[in-house]
Design a protein around this motif. Structure first.
Motif, PDB file in Angstrom:
ATOM      1  N   UNK A   1      33.044  49.303  20.727  1.00 60.24           N
ATOM      2  CA  UNK A   1      32.286  48.482  19.781  1.00 60.24           C
ATOM      3  C   UNK A   1      30.989  49.153  19.319  1.00 60.24           C
ATOM      4  N   UNK A   2      30.697  50.350  19.835  1.00 61.09           N
ATOM      5  CA  UNK A   2      29.460  51.038  19.487  1.00 61.09           C
ATOM      6  C   UNK A   2      28.243  50.444  20.175  1.00 61.09           C
ATOM      7  N   UNK A   3      28.441  49.885  21.358  1.00 59.64           N
ATOM      8  CA  UNK A   3      27.372  49.235  22.109  1.00 59.64           C
ATOM      9  C   UNK A   3      27.096  50.013  23.388  1.00 59.64           C
ATOM     10  N   UNK A   4      25.908  49.821  23.947  1.00 62.52           N
ATOM     11  CA  UNK A   4      25.533  50.473  25.202  1.00 62.52           C
ATOM     12  C   UNK A   4      24.907  49.459  26.152  1.00 62.52           C
ATOM     13  N   UNK A   5      25.163  49.602  27.460  1.00 64.65           N
ATOM     14  CA  UNK A   5      24.520  48.704  28.427  1.00 64.65           C
ATOM     15  C   UNK A   5      23.001  48.825  28.332  1.00 64.65           C
TER      16      UNK A   5
ATOM     17  N   UNK B   1      37.977  33.160  47.663  1.00 66.80           N
ATOM     18  CA  UNK B   1      38.506  33.453  49.001  1.00 66.80           C
ATOM     19  C   UNK B   1      39.950  32.995  49.161  1.00 66.80           C
ATOM     20  N   UNK B   2      40.352  31.956  48.431  1.00 63.89           N
ATOM     21  CA  UNK B   2      41.702  31.400  48.560  1.00 63.89           C
ATOM     22  C   UNK B   2      42.621  31.749  47.395  1.00 63.89           C
ATOM     23  N   UNK B   3      42.143  32.535  46.461  1.00 62.33           N
ATOM     24  CA  UNK B   3      42.899  32.810  45.241  1.00 62.33           C
ATOM     25  C   UNK B   3      44.046  33.785  45.482  1.00 62.33           C
ATOM     26  N   UNK B   4      45.071  33.632  44.669  1.00 59.16           N
ATOM     27  CA  UNK B   4      46.185  34.565  44.692  1.00 59.16           C
ATOM     28  C   UNK B   4      45.833  35.834  43.928  1.00 59.16           C
ATOM     29  N   UNK B   5      46.681  36.827  44.049  1.00 60.99           N
ATOM     30  CA  UNK B   5      46.418  38.130  43.443  1.00 60.99           C
ATOM     31  C   UNK B   5      46.302  38.083  41.922  1.00 60.99           C
ATOM     32  N   UNK B   6      46.933  37.107  41.282  1.00 57.37           N
ATOM     33  CA  UNK B   6      46.909  37.039  39.815  1.00 57.37           C
ATOM     34  C   UNK B   6      45.949  35.980  39.274  1.00 57.37           C
ATOM     35  N   UNK B   7      45.116  35.404  40.121  1.00 61.10           N
ATOM     36  CA  UNK B   7      44.174  34.374  39.676  1.00 61.10           C
ATOM     37  C   UNK B   7      42.826  34.982  39.285  1.00 61.10           C
ATOM     38  N   UNK B   8      42.211  34.397  38.264  1.00 62.47           N
ATOM     39  CA  UNK B   8      40.896  34.817  37.767  1.00 62.47           C
ATOM     40  C   UNK B   8      39.829  34.280  38.717  1.00 62.47           C
ATOM     41  N   UNK B   9      39.105  35.170  39.382  1.00 61.63           N
ATOM     42  CA  UNK B   9      38.112  34.732  40.367  1.00 61.63           C
ATOM     43  C   UNK B   9      36.709  35.274  40.128  1.00 61.63           C
ATOM     44  N   UNK B  10      36.556  36.174  39.163  1.00 56.87           N
ATOM     45  CA  UNK B  10      35.233  36.728  38.904  1.00 56.87           C
ATOM     46  C   UNK B  10      35.126  37.188  37.463  1.00 56.87           C
ATOM     47  N   UNK B  11      33.886  37.293  37.003  1.00 56.30           N
ATOM     48  CA  UNK B  11      33.575  37.877  35.704  1.00 56.30           C
ATOM     49  C   UNK B  11      32.560  38.983  35.920  1.00 56.30           C
ATOM     50  N   UNK B  12      32.553  39.923  35.008  1.00 54.97           N
ATOM     51  CA  UNK B  12      31.529  40.964  34.980  1.00 54.97           C
ATOM     52  C   UNK B  12      30.648  40.675  33.774  1.00 54.97           C
ATOM     53  N   UNK B  13      29.357  40.553  33.982  1.00 50.58           N
ATOM     54  CA  UNK B  13      28.407  40.330  32.899  1.00 50.58           C
ATOM     55  C   UNK B  13      27.554  41.587  32.768  1.00 50.58           C
ATOM     56  N   UNK B  14      27.537  42.162  31.557  1.00 52.38           N
ATOM     57  CA  UNK B  14      26.774  43.382  31.331  1.00 52.38           C
ATOM     58  C   UNK B  14      25.951  43.221  30.052  1.00 52.38           C
ATOM     59  N   UNK B  15      24.635  43.101  30.184  1.00 54.09           N
ATOM     60  CA  UNK B  15      23.791  43.031  28.993  1.00 54.09           C
ATOM     61  C   UNK B  15      23.946  44.321  28.176  1.00 54.09           C
ATOM     62  N   UNK B  16      23.848  44.204  26.864  1.00 52.70           N
ATOM     63  CA  UNK B  16      24.045  45.368  26.015  1.00 52.70           C
ATOM     64  C   UNK B  16      23.176  45.299  24.767  1.00 52.70           C
TER      65      UNK B  16
END
Length: 53
Positions: free
Chosen positions: A15-19, A32-47
């Motif tokens: 996208x032509x962006x930088x952190x 802790x109880x999620x299966x391998x294919x469940x969404x359990x986290x997000x990554x937030x990166x200011x840019x």
């Protein structure tokens, strides 16, 4: 988890962006109880847009 950071960094490059600060990990309460294919986290990166500095 490294793959998530690589995906975000790759998307920013495409996208032509930088952190502009350190990334953060956001974990959901079911991680802790999620299966391998469940969404359990997000990554937030200011840019910033290099074209608008």
């Amino acid at each position: 988890m490294a793959g998530a950071f690589e995906a975000v960094t790759s998307w920013l490059d495409d996208q032509g962006l930088r952190p502009s600060a350190y990334a953060r990990e956001i974990y959901y309460s079911n991680w802790a109880d999620a299966g391998a294919d469940e969404h359990v986290m997000d990554v937030a990166m200011p840019f910033h847009d290099l074209g608008n500095l």
